[in-house]
Design a protein around this motif. Sequence first.
Motif, PDB file in Angstrom:
ATOM      1  N   HIS A 184      45.141  60.582  27.880  1.00 52.89           N
ATOM      2  CA  HIS A 184      44.469  60.431  26.594  1.00 52.89           C
ATOM      3  C   HIS A 184      43.610  58.870  26.750  1.00 52.89           C
ATOM      4  O   HIS A 184      42.545  58.556  27.330  1.00 52.89           O
ATOM      5  CB  HIS A 184      45.044  60.246  25.464  1.00 52.89           C
ATOM      6  N   PHE A 185      45.294  58.607  27.757  1.00 51.89           N
ATOM      7  CA  PHE A 185      44.417  56.838  28.023  1.00 51.89           C
ATOM      8  C   PHE A 185      43.416  56.978  29.736  1.00 51.89           C
ATOM      9  O   PHE A 185      42.279  55.984  29.479  1.00 51.89           O
ATOM     10  CB  PHE A 185      45.591  56.139  29.290  1.00 51.89           C
ATOM     11  N   TRP A 186      43.682  58.108  30.606  1.00 52.19           N
ATOM     12  CA  TRP A 186      42.498  58.181  31.514  1.00 52.19           C
ATOM     13  C   TRP A 186      40.919  59.161  30.288  1.00 52.19           C
ATOM     14  O   TRP A 186      39.637  57.944  31.225  1.00 52.19           O
ATOM     15  CB  TRP A 186      43.368  58.922  32.461  1.00 52.19           C
ATOM     16  N   ARG A 187      41.315  59.421  29.789  1.00 60.86           N
ATOM     17  CA  ARG A 187      39.763  59.974  29.017  1.00 60.86           C
ATOM     18  C   ARG A 187      39.314  58.743  28.877  1.00 60.86           C
ATOM     19  O   ARG A 187      38.167  58.509  28.922  1.00 60.86           O
ATOM     20  CB  ARG A 187      40.197  61.241  28.392  1.00 60.86           C
ATOM     21  N   ALA A 188      40.645  57.901  27.525  1.00 65.57           N
ATOM     22  CA  ALA A 188      39.370  56.900  27.536  1.00 65.57           C
ATOM     23  C   ALA A 188      39.309  55.762  28.434  1.00 65.57           C
ATOM     24  O   ALA A 188      37.717  55.146  28.438  1.00 65.57           O
ATOM     25  CB  ALA A 188      40.554  55.542  26.471  1.00 65.57           C
ATOM     26  N   SER A 242      34.500  38.278  30.357  1.00 67.72           N
ATOM     27  CA  SER A 242      33.602  37.808  28.429  1.00 67.72           C
ATOM     28  C   SER A 242      34.824  39.404  27.855  1.00 67.72           C
ATOM     29  O   SER A 242      35.129  38.826  26.840  1.00 67.72           O
ATOM     30  CB  SER A 242      32.577  38.398  28.821  1.00 67.72           C
ATOM     31  N   PHE A 243      34.441  40.372  28.459  1.00 64.92           N
ATOM     32  CA  PHE A 243      35.334  41.158  28.031  1.00 64.92           C
ATOM     33  C   PHE A 243      36.988  41.321  27.574  1.00 64.92           C
ATOM     34  O   PHE A 243      37.560  41.460  27.141  1.00 64.92           O
ATOM     35  CB  PHE A 243      35.036  43.035  28.590  1.00 64.92           C
ATOM     36  N   TRP A 244      37.557  40.106  28.620  1.00 63.52           N
ATOM     37  CA  TRP A 244      39.028  40.301  28.234  1.00 63.52           C
ATOM     38  C   TRP A 244      38.978  38.837  26.805  1.00 63.52           C
ATOM     39  O   TRP A 244      39.925  39.678  26.316  1.00 63.52           O
ATOM     40  CB  TRP A 244      39.076  39.865  29.404  1.00 63.52           C
ATOM     41  N   VAL A 245      37.728  37.962  27.034  1.00 62.11           N
ATOM     42  CA  VAL A 245      38.394  37.036  26.243  1.00 62.11           C
ATOM     43  C   VAL A 245      38.159  37.445  25.104  1.00 62.11           C
ATOM     44  O   VAL A 245      38.820  37.495  23.529  1.00 62.11           O
ATOM     45  CB  VAL A 245      36.909  36.034  26.570  1.00 62.11           C
ATOM     46  N   LEU A 246      36.288  38.434  24.700  1.00 63.10           N
ATOM     47  CA  LEU A 246      36.568  39.144  24.179  1.00 63.10           C
ATOM     48  C   LEU A 246      37.655  40.170  22.960  1.00 63.10           C
ATOM     49  O   LEU A 246      37.951  40.420  21.842  1.00 63.10           O
ATOM     50  CB  LEU A 246      35.364  40.765  23.624  1.00 63.10           C
ATOM     51  N   ALA A 247      38.309  41.066  23.771  1.00 64.63           N
ATOM     52  CA  ALA A 247      39.264  41.858  23.420  1.00 64.63           C
ATOM     53  C   ALA A 247      40.219  41.447  23.339  1.00 64.63           C
ATOM     54  O   ALA A 247      41.014  41.158  21.627  1.00 64.63           O
ATOM     55  CB  ALA A 247      40.138  42.282  24.697  1.00 64.63           C
ATOM     56  N   LEU A 248      40.630  39.743  23.970  1.00 63.05           N
ATOM     57  CA  LEU A 248      41.594  39.025  23.289  1.00 63.05           C
ATOM     58  C   LEU A 248      42.144  38.763  21.867  1.00 63.05           C
ATOM     59  O   LEU A 248      42.383  38.170  21.645  1.00 63.05           O
ATOM     60  CB  LEU A 248      42.459  37.625  24.365  1.00 63.05           C
ATOM     61  N   ALA A 249      41.023  38.168  22.233  1.00 63.20           N
ATOM     62  CA  ALA A 249      40.074  37.663  20.402  1.00 63.20           C
ATOM     63  C   ALA A 249      40.402  38.339  19.499  1.00 63.20           C
ATOM     64  O   ALA A 249      40.749  38.654  18.405  1.00 63.20           O
ATOM     65  CB  ALA A 249      38.805  37.255  20.126  1.00 63.20           C
ATOM     66  N   TYR A 337      40.199  54.105  20.404  1.00 62.11           N
ATOM     67  CA  TYR A 337      41.421  54.449  21.309  1.00 62.11           C
ATOM     68  C   TYR A 337      42.221  53.308  21.449  1.00 62.11           C
ATOM     69  O   TYR A 337      43.323  52.667  21.270  1.00 62.11           O
ATOM     70  CB  TYR A 337      40.879  55.625  22.575  1.00 62.11           C
ATOM     71  N   ALA A 338      41.165  52.120  22.595  1.00 70.38           N
ATOM     72  CA  ALA A 338      41.652  50.956  22.577  1.00 70.38           C
ATOM     73  C   ALA A 338      41.852  49.868  21.824  1.00 70.38           C
ATOM     74  O   ALA A 338      43.005  49.515  21.474  1.00 70.38           O
ATOM     75  CB  ALA A 338      40.910  50.409  23.423  1.00 70.38           C
ATOM     76  N   PHE A 339      41.804  50.043  20.115  1.00 70.04           N
ATOM     77  CA  PHE A 339      42.298  49.168  19.038  1.00 70.04           C
ATOM     78  C   PHE A 339      43.753  49.796  19.194  1.00 70.04           C
ATOM     79  O   PHE A 339      44.031  49.088  17.768  1.00 70.04           O
ATOM     80  CB  PHE A 339      40.919  48.963  18.514  1.00 70.04           C
ATOM     81  N   THR A 340      43.714  50.670  18.546  1.00 68.13           N
ATOM     82  CA  THR A 340      44.928  51.581  18.198  1.00 68.13           C
ATOM     83  C   THR A 340      46.138  51.971  19.099  1.00 68.13           C
ATOM     84  O   THR A 340      47.265  52.025  19.305  1.00 68.13           O
ATOM     85  CB  THR A 340      44.427  52.937  17.649  1.00 68.13           C
ATOM     86  N   GLN A 341      46.041  50.797  20.692  1.00 68.79           N
ATOM     87  CA  GLN A 341      47.092  50.934  21.187  1.00 68.79           C
ATOM     88  C   GLN A 341      47.529  49.798  21.585  1.00 68.79           C
ATOM     89  O   GLN A 341      47.484  48.886  21.173  1.00 68.79           O
ATOM     90  CB  GLN A 341      46.763  51.430  22.336  1.00 68.79           C
ATOM     91  N   THR A 346      44.527  48.384  25.479  1.00 65.99           N
ATOM     92  CA  THR A 346      43.571  47.494  24.734  1.00 65.99           C
ATOM     93  C   THR A 346      42.637  46.548  26.347  1.00 65.99           C
ATOM     94  O   THR A 346      41.078  46.902  26.505  1.00 65.99           O
ATOM     95  CB  THR A 346      43.047  46.901  23.767  1.00 65.99           C
ATOM     96  N   LEU A 347      43.291  46.351  26.917  1.00 68.47           N
ATOM     97  CA  LEU A 347      42.603  45.052  27.845  1.00 68.47           C
ATOM     98  C   LEU A 347      42.437  46.355  29.115  1.00 68.47           C
ATOM     99  O   LEU A 347      41.492  45.683  29.934  1.00 68.47           O
ATOM    100  CB  LEU A 347      43.715  44.343  28.613  1.00 68.47           C
TER     101      LEU A 347
END
Length: 525
Positions: A184-188, A242-249, A337-341, A346-347
């Motif tokens: 599921h990780f690799w699919r995501a 920028s995606f990292w900053v968004l994800a961490l926020a 998937y990212a927001f449930t892990q 997620t990063l």
Amino acid sequence: MRCFLFLAILLASFSAFAQMDGPVVQARLVAENNALVAGQPSRIAVAFHIPAGWHIYGRKVGDVGLATTIEWHLPDSFTSGKMIWPPEESFTFEGTAGQGYTGDLLMPITITAPKTLRAGGHEHVSAHTEWLVCKDICVPENADLLLNLPVAATAQPGKDAALFNPTKSKINKPIAAFVLPDIHFWRAMLLAFLGGVILNLMPCVFPILSMKALGLVKKSHSENRLHVTLGGLAYACGVIMSFWVLALALIALKNAGAAIGWGVQLQSPTFVAILAAVLLVIGLMLSDVIKIKNSFANFGGTVTSRPDYIGTFCTGALAVLVATPCTAPFMGGAMFYAFTQPWPVTLLVFTALGIGLALPYLILTCYPPALKILPRPGKWMLTLKKVLAIPMFAAALWLVWVFIQQVSIQQAVRNQISVPYSDARLDELRAAHQPVFVDMTAAWCITCIFNEKNALARDEVQSLFRKNHITYMVGDWTNRDAAITEFLREYGRVGVPLYVYFPAESGPVILPQILTPEIVAESLK
């Protein structure tokens, strides 16, 4: 034929079922806290243990199967939220496709005790659950579960609290040990990467990429290849960081208990106003109303001795900002998937999304043969630069419209036949066996607006709704709405658009994120 096949498998299972000593799946009720507190929410859940090789079905069973059901019974005056269904897995059984669960599984709800509850007593919570567990055979099982909880003035995490926090239960492993074998990780990761690539073609991002390609035309014939390559890497770093900053926020908001989703920052009128101003300034720069030395790629040159790299880095960051109103195909499932892990997963998923977004420009700068396809500089560049100012002005104007929608007191109904979304109204219509088409949208969602104009608002689609007596229900997520956020989460999404059709006599159908009249018509059959 599939129904007859499934019935045959089910009937053949009963003889094997009669020879079993006990149930295949173990189910029990668990609580996050060791006590109930008056007026305070508390999470409880049905915990399933499914042996290796077996599976049960979820709410959406696929071609065949029986849906898992849970009927909760709470004490008087207790209230509860919707049960959270984990993301379902896809599998095949006897040549047919299905969706469900394997391994250890938790299905939680949040209950709230009444303020009049007194400490010192006990309260009983029960649930009746039914499921179908399959391997070489299928076995229908059920359980009546009971949980006795004390009432106290304060509560502490109970013995099963770790089950409610995946980072402290079975996911508490080294990231390589847990993630690398997880399909599921690799699919995501793959879906996020493909979604990032497609984002480059979305109307919110394409003008930014075109601007960078325009600057690259000049650089590729006047600067050394190393300098061009470093510029490409700077752009990629701007995108990914920028995606990292968004994800961490978003992770911080999630840990603070906030309901989060893709594009959630656009629910802030302040953010929308700032982004509109940025795009307006870019449009003025491209049309030469505002003069910036050399080009947009040199933005920020007054504060650094190496303006090209810093400017290109900032352009990558801007591409991420303007990408958030868009949801590309493949992104929805990956983001959910990212927001449930746990946060490292997620990063990583957001990193894959960033690599996909940065890849086209990175290929142009790092792969010499790709540079040969670029034309030589000329007067056409000045004309194209001014042409690219048009979508920037259009995007700024659209964001101003979004801002007005957000601060406006009155909410306009999108069309005369739609009704506003509400949990109660949806439940009422479904209980009356009335078909419902739910459109979860937002004024800042470009994908939503495209689908509405090119599919949902078309006469032939509206005619289908009327002909089949389908209620067209619109959920507006332009501003934060907890009920819509919960609906999105329930159907495996963290952002809009989401389209779900509820037929009168069968389970819900989730439509793709990019619609055509033909796709909508097919789903209504």
